[in-house]
Design a protein around this motif. Structure first.
Motif, PDB file in Angstrom:
ATOM      1  N   ARG A  38       0.851  -1.178   0.000  1.00 51.17           N
ATOM      2  CA  ARG A  38       0.000   0.000   0.000  1.00 51.17           C
ATOM      3  C   ARG A  38       0.889   1.230   0.000  1.00 51.17           C
ATOM      4  O   ARG A  38       1.608   1.486   0.969  1.00 51.17           O
ATOM      5  CB  ARG A  38      -0.915   0.031   1.230  1.00 51.17           C
ATOM      6  N   SER A  39       0.842   2.001  -1.091  1.00 53.60           N
ATOM      7  CA  SER A  39       1.655   3.206  -1.190  1.00 53.60           C
ATOM      8  C   SER A  39       1.205   4.219  -0.151  1.00 53.60           C
ATOM      9  O   SER A  39      -0.003   4.444   0.046  1.00 53.60           O
ATOM     10  CB  SER A  39       1.530   3.802  -2.597  1.00 53.60           C
ATOM     11  N   ALA A  40       2.160   4.858   0.504  1.00 54.50           N
ATOM     12  CA  ALA A  40       1.834   5.866   1.510  1.00 54.50           C
ATOM     13  C   ALA A  40       1.135   7.068   0.875  1.00 54.50           C
ATOM     14  O   ALA A  40       0.403   7.806   1.547  1.00 54.50           O
ATOM     15  CB  ALA A  40       3.110   6.312   2.227  1.00 54.50           C
ATOM     16  N   ARG A  41       1.348   7.253  -0.436  1.00 52.51           N
ATOM     17  CA  ARG A  41       0.723   8.367  -1.154  1.00 52.51           C
ATOM     18  C   ARG A  41      -0.563   7.937  -1.852  1.00 52.51           C
ATOM     19  O   ARG A  41      -1.177   8.734  -2.569  1.00 52.51           O
ATOM     20  CB  ARG A  41       1.709   8.935  -2.175  1.00 52.51           C
ATOM     21  N   GLY A  42      -0.952   6.685  -1.635  1.00 52.27           N
ATOM     22  CA  GLY A  42      -2.191   6.188  -2.231  1.00 52.27           C
ATOM     23  C   GLY A  42      -2.087   5.888  -3.708  1.00 52.27           C
ATOM     24  O   GLY A  42      -3.098   5.749  -4.396  1.00 52.27           O
ATOM     25  N   LYS A  43      -0.879   5.783  -4.237  1.00 46.06           N
ATOM     26  CA  LYS A  43      -0.672   5.552  -5.665  1.00 46.06           C
ATOM     27  C   LYS A  43      -0.951   4.102  -6.015  1.00 46.06           C
ATOM     28  O   LYS A  43      -0.489   3.180  -5.342  1.00 46.06           O
ATOM     29  CB  LYS A  43       0.761   5.934  -6.045  1.00 46.06           C
ATOM     30  N   ASP A  44      -1.706   3.890  -7.079  1.00 50.43           N
ATOM     31  CA  ASP A  44      -2.009   2.537  -7.530  1.00 50.43           C
ATOM     32  C   ASP A  44      -0.728   1.850  -8.000  1.00 50.43           C
ATOM     33  O   ASP A  44       0.103   2.470  -8.673  1.00 50.43           O
ATOM     34  CB  ASP A  44      -3.036   2.586  -8.666  1.00 50.43           C
ATOM     35  N   PHE A  45      -0.599   0.555  -7.697  1.00 49.42           N
ATOM     36  CA  PHE A  45       0.631  -0.179  -8.037  1.00 49.42           C
ATOM     37  C   PHE A  45       0.924  -0.131  -9.529  1.00 49.42           C
ATOM     38  O   PHE A  45       2.077   0.005  -9.942  1.00 49.42           O
ATOM     39  CB  PHE A  45       0.529  -1.627  -7.564  1.00 49.42           C
ATOM     40  N   SER A  46      -0.108  -0.233 -10.339  1.00 50.85           N
ATOM     41  CA  SER A  46       0.086  -0.256 -11.801  1.00 50.85           C
ATOM     42  C   SER A  46       0.632   1.064 -12.327  1.00 50.85           C
ATOM     43  O   SER A  46       1.198   1.112 -13.426  1.00 50.85           O
ATOM     44  CB  SER A  46      -1.232  -0.581 -12.506  1.00 50.85           C
ATOM     45  N   LYS A  47       0.460   2.139 -11.554  1.00 44.04           N
ATOM     46  CA  LYS A  47       0.945   3.448 -11.971  1.00 44.04           C
ATOM     47  C   LYS A  47       2.395   3.705 -11.544  1.00 44.04           C
ATOM     48  O   LYS A  47       3.004   4.691 -11.957  1.00 44.04           O
ATOM     49  CB  LYS A  47       0.061   4.552 -11.381  1.00 44.04           C
ATOM     50  N   ILE A  48       2.928   2.836 -10.706  1.00 43.30           N
ATOM     51  CA  ILE A  48       4.315   2.988 -10.243  1.00 43.30           C
ATOM     52  C   ILE A  48       5.242   2.549 -11.371  1.00 43.30           C
ATOM     53  O   ILE A  48       5.121   1.450 -11.905  1.00 43.30           O
ATOM     54  CB  ILE A  48       4.574   2.142  -8.984  1.00 43.30           C
ATOM     55  N   ARG A  49       6.143   3.416 -11.776  1.00 42.69           N
ATOM     56  CA  ARG A  49       6.992   3.105 -12.927  1.00 42.69           C
ATOM     57  C   ARG A  49       8.130   2.155 -12.547  1.00 42.69           C
ATOM     58  O   ARG A  49       8.590   2.134 -11.409  1.00 42.69           O
ATOM     59  CB  ARG A  49       7.557   4.376 -13.551  1.00 42.69           C
ATOM     60  N   SER A  50       8.585   1.411 -13.523  1.00 41.37           N
ATOM     61  CA  SER A  50       9.687   0.468 -13.323  1.00 41.37           C
ATOM     62  C   SER A  50      10.978   1.220 -12.997  1.00 41.37           C
ATOM     63  O   SER A  50      11.245   2.286 -13.569  1.00 41.37           O
ATOM     64  CB  SER A  50       9.889  -0.379 -14.577  1.00 41.37           C
ATOM     65  N   GLY A  51      11.748   0.682 -12.093  1.00 40.17           N
ATOM     66  CA  GLY A  51      13.008   1.294 -11.706  1.00 40.17           C
ATOM     67  C   GLY A  51      12.873   2.301 -10.593  1.00 40.17           C
ATOM     68  O   GLY A  51      13.869   2.943 -10.218  1.00 40.17           O
ATOM     69  N   SER A  52      11.677   2.462 -10.057  1.00 42.86           N
ATOM     70  CA  SER A  52      11.461   3.441  -8.994  1.00 42.86           C
ATOM     71  C   SER A  52      11.306   2.753  -7.637  1.00 42.86           C
ATOM     72  O   SER A  52      10.977   1.570  -7.549  1.00 42.86           O
ATOM     73  CB  SER A  52      10.221   4.279  -9.288  1.00 42.86           C
ATOM     74  N   VAL A  53      11.532   3.534  -6.586  1.00 43.99           N
ATOM     75  CA  VAL A  53      11.381   3.056  -5.214  1.00 43.99           C
ATOM     76  C   VAL A  53      10.190   3.781  -4.596  1.00 43.99           C
ATOM     77  O   VAL A  53      10.085   5.012  -4.686  1.00 43.99           O
ATOM     78  CB  VAL A  53      12.645   3.326  -4.379  1.00 43.99           C
ATOM     79  N   SER A  54       9.310   3.004  -3.996  1.00 43.90           N
ATOM     80  CA  SER A  54       8.111   3.584  -3.378  1.00 43.90           C
ATOM     81  C   SER A  54       8.087   3.289  -1.890  1.00 43.90           C
ATOM     82  O   SER A  54       8.464   2.193  -1.443  1.00 43.90           O
ATOM     83  CB  SER A  54       6.845   3.020  -4.032  1.00 43.90           C
ATOM     84  N   TYR A  55       7.609   4.261  -1.148  1.00 38.57           N
ATOM     85  CA  TYR A  55       7.475   4.133   0.310  1.00 38.57           C
ATOM     86  C   TYR A  55       6.038   3.758   0.647  1.00 38.57           C
ATOM     87  O   TYR A  55       5.095   4.306   0.078  1.00 38.57           O
ATOM     88  CB  TYR A  55       7.852   5.452   0.981  1.00 38.57           C
ATOM     89  N   GLY A  56       5.867   2.787   1.538  1.00 37.50           N
ATOM     90  CA  GLY A  56       4.512   2.388   1.911  1.00 37.50           C
ATOM     91  C   GLY A  56       4.508   1.328   3.000  1.00 37.50           C
ATOM     92  O   GLY A  56       5.422   1.273   3.840  1.00 37.50           O
ATOM     93  N   PHE A  57       3.492   0.472   2.938  1.00 44.57           N
ATOM     94  CA  PHE A  57       3.272  -0.510   3.998  1.00 44.57           C
ATOM     95  C   PHE A  57       2.898  -1.862   3.394  1.00 44.57           C
ATOM     96  O   PHE A  57       2.314  -1.919   2.303  1.00 44.57           O
ATOM     97  CB  PHE A  57       2.149  -0.048   4.940  1.00 44.57           C
ATOM     98  N   ILE A  58       3.229  -2.922   4.097  1.00 46.08           N
ATOM     99  CA  ILE A  58       2.784  -4.257   3.729  1.00 46.08           C
ATOM    100  C   ILE A  58       1.594  -4.601   4.620  1.00 46.08           C
ATOM    101  O   ILE A  58       1.717  -4.605   5.856  1.00 46.08           O
ATOM    102  CB  ILE A  58       3.896  -5.312   3.901  1.00 46.08           C
ATOM    103  N   GLU A  59       0.463  -4.874   3.980  1.00 43.99           N
ATOM    104  CA  GLU A  59      -0.751  -5.235   4.700  1.00 43.99           C
ATOM    105  C   GLU A  59      -1.178  -6.638   4.283  1.00 43.99           C
ATOM    106  O   GLU A  59      -1.157  -6.981   3.097  1.00 43.99           O
ATOM    107  CB  GLU A  59      -1.882  -4.254   4.399  1.00 43.99           C
ATOM    108  N   PHE A  60      -1.594  -7.427   5.254  1.00 45.73           N
ATOM    109  CA  PHE A  60      -2.055  -8.788   4.968  1.00 45.73           C
ATOM    110  C   PHE A  60      -3.182  -9.126   5.921  1.00 45.73           C
ATOM    111  O   PHE A  60      -3.037  -9.015   7.143  1.00 45.73           O
ATOM    112  CB  PHE A  60      -0.910  -9.793   5.129  1.00 45.73           C
ATOM    113  N   GLU A  61      -4.328  -9.499   5.320  1.00 42.77           N
ATOM    114  CA  GLU A  61      -5.523  -9.860   6.092  1.00 42.77           C
ATOM    115  C   GLU A  61      -5.887  -8.764   7.093  1.00 42.77           C
ATOM    116  O   GLU A  61      -6.184  -9.029   8.262  1.00 42.77           O
ATOM    117  CB  GLU A  61      -5.316 -11.212   6.796  1.00 42.77           C
ATOM    118  N   GLY A  62      -5.825  -7.522   6.607  1.00 45.32           N
ATOM    119  CA  GLY A  62      -6.243  -6.394   7.413  1.00 45.32           C
ATOM    120  C   GLY A  62      -5.243  -5.905   8.433  1.00 45.32           C
ATOM    121  O   GLY A  62      -5.510  -4.925   9.158  1.00 45.32           O
TER     122      GLY A  62
END
Length: 455
Positions: A38-62
């Motif tokens: 889950r991107s901290a900026r709410g960015k959809d995964f498909s919109k994240i470009r290749s070769g970039s680093v994104s800050y966020g969280f790993i969520e599993f089963e809530g």
């Protein structure tokens, strides 16, 4: 392109650290990661470009498992040539395992040892020799070993082998074409031009093969045993080389009862040092066991540093001991040079000798330089050619040399060209085994099984 299921593994050492890295590779790497990240900026995964680093969280089963950085890399410009993501977690063991478990429950499977590098090989990004160089770089014990492994990883060996194989296949193809179409393609005078080419290839391969002894030393280190009579200063020499009090030193002869092993890097050459019990006739059971171990270590050594107690000079016992090392490379070390200089010729005509004082450190640097000159002799300088370090490579190159030698003998004895082509192809295939262009699945599995889990 090789396409397989999606694999994941922890790519860093599983221990408390600043960060740990989990690597995911395969056709579903992006969908597996998207289901958890889950991107901290709410960015959809498909919109994240290749070769970039994104800050966020790993969520599993809530549940939020960790705060992470996610690196997204699209095929084919990745280590495996597949879609790859890396999850950079906090470096706790529990949290890293928990994130990996979530990844595996989301559609990936646990990677086998070396499976990421195996996929890089199967997808043609690297050859087999480069794949093996990956672990050689990781396991480098000296700067010389690292530099040589990097040459292999860079593809220097692949280029050399590829060039030789191309030369062989061109000559073989000419023979086959002439045999298929003798009306238009002639073999007249062919062997006269083939012989110097074969001689050139043999010279190149033999030169590479001759580097193997030095290459093994560069890769694995030089096994060095410090030997001599009791109280000659063996433990003092070990301490002087290491520049620390590693071995107990007393004036009592026979203090060292067992072997002591340490490693030392002297300008890129790793010495695997073993200090041993003084070699003499002894009625003491414990000391006798230590002497037996000393003799066993000496039998397996590549170099023996034999110490002479200078105040006592070269004794008959020293001469007897040295006779048992007649098949070994030996440096005769006259120790305690600060007390008295031992005079006279080196016993048994031993070529290499040096005077030192293990107590003051005099002569230690000279000893190191002597060892390097004996075993490296300028090896791996800036412009030096590839040095062979791999036992498997050496075996296949030796097979190629044998086959080309048969070609040479066949030309000189006038055998038919179709028979020459058989030996040429044997050489071609043997060299292909080095790079993996000719390989068996069981060979690849064996090689990659020795790799780290996440590599």
């Amino acid at each position: 392109m090789y396409t397989g299921d999606t694999i994941a593994a922890i790519a860093t050492a599983l221990s408390p650290a600043g960060i740990n890295v989990i690597r995911i590779s395969g056709e579903n790497a992006f969908s597996v990661t998207a289901s958890l990240f889950r991107s901290a900026r709410g960015k959809d995964f498909s919109k994240i470009r290749s070769g970039s680093v994104s800050y966020g969280f790993i969520e599993f089963e809530g549940e939020v498992l960790d705060e992470v950085l996610m690196l997204k890399m699209a095929a084919p410009h990745t280590y495996t040539c597949e879609d790859v993501t890396e999850i950079h977690t906090h470096g706790g063991i529990l949290v890293t395992k928990r994130v990996l478990e979530a990844i595996l429950l989301s559609g990936a499977r646990l990677a086998e040892s070396g499976e990421f590098t195996k996929r890089a090989f199967l997808n043609g990004r690297i050859d087999l020799s480069q794949a093996e160089a990956v672990m050689d770089v990781i396991g480098s014990g000296s700067d010389l070993a690292r530099r040589n492994s990097m040459k292999q990883l860079r593809g220097d060996l692949r280029e050399m082998i590829g060039r030789i194989r191309e030369s062989i296949i061109l000559e073989t193809a000419h023979i086959e074409a002439a045999l298929d179409d003798p009306e238009h393609i002639s073999l007249d005078g062919f062997t006269e031009t083939l012989l110097p080419k074969v001689n050139g290839l043999l010279e190149e391969l033999k030169s590479l093969l001759a580097s193997f002894d030095t290459g093994k030393i560069i890769k694995d280190g030089l096994n060095v045993v410090i030997a001599g009579r009791p109280n000659a200063g063996k433990s003092s020499l070990l301490n002087a080389l290491l520049k620390e009090e590693r071995a107990i030193v007393t004036s009592v002869a026979g203090t060292t009862r067992d072997t002591i092993s340490e490693s030392l890097d002297i300008g890129g050459l790793v010495l695997n040092l073993t200090d041993t019990a003084g070699i003499r006739q002894s009625g003491d059971l414990v000391e006798s066991i230590g002497i037996d171990r000393a003799l066993k270590a000496a039998a397996e050594a590549q170099l023996i540093l034999y110490l002479i107690d200078s105040p006592l000079g070269v004794t008959d016992e020293d001469k007897d001991n040295l006779k048992s090392f007649s098949d070994k490379k030996v440096i005769l070390i006259y120790n305690k040079d600060d007390l008295v200089k031992c005079t006279g010729d080196a016993p048994l005509g031993i070529e290499h000798s040096v005077r030192i004082s293990a107590l003051t450190g005099d002569g230690i640097e000279e000893l190191k330089e002597l060892i390097k000159s004996m075993f490296l002799a300028g090896t791996l300088t800036a412009g030096h050619d590839m040095i062979l370090t791999n036992v498997r490579h050496a075996g296949h190159i030796r097979e190629a040399v044998d086959s080309l030698t048969l070609v040479k003998s066949g030309i000189e004895s006038g055998v038919d060209e179709d028979l020459l082509s058989i030996d040429l192809m044997d050489a071609y295939k043997a060299l292909g085994m080095v790079t993996g262009e000719e390989y068996r699945d069981d060979l690849a599995d064996k090689i990659f099984s020795t790799f780290c889990m996440g590599k």
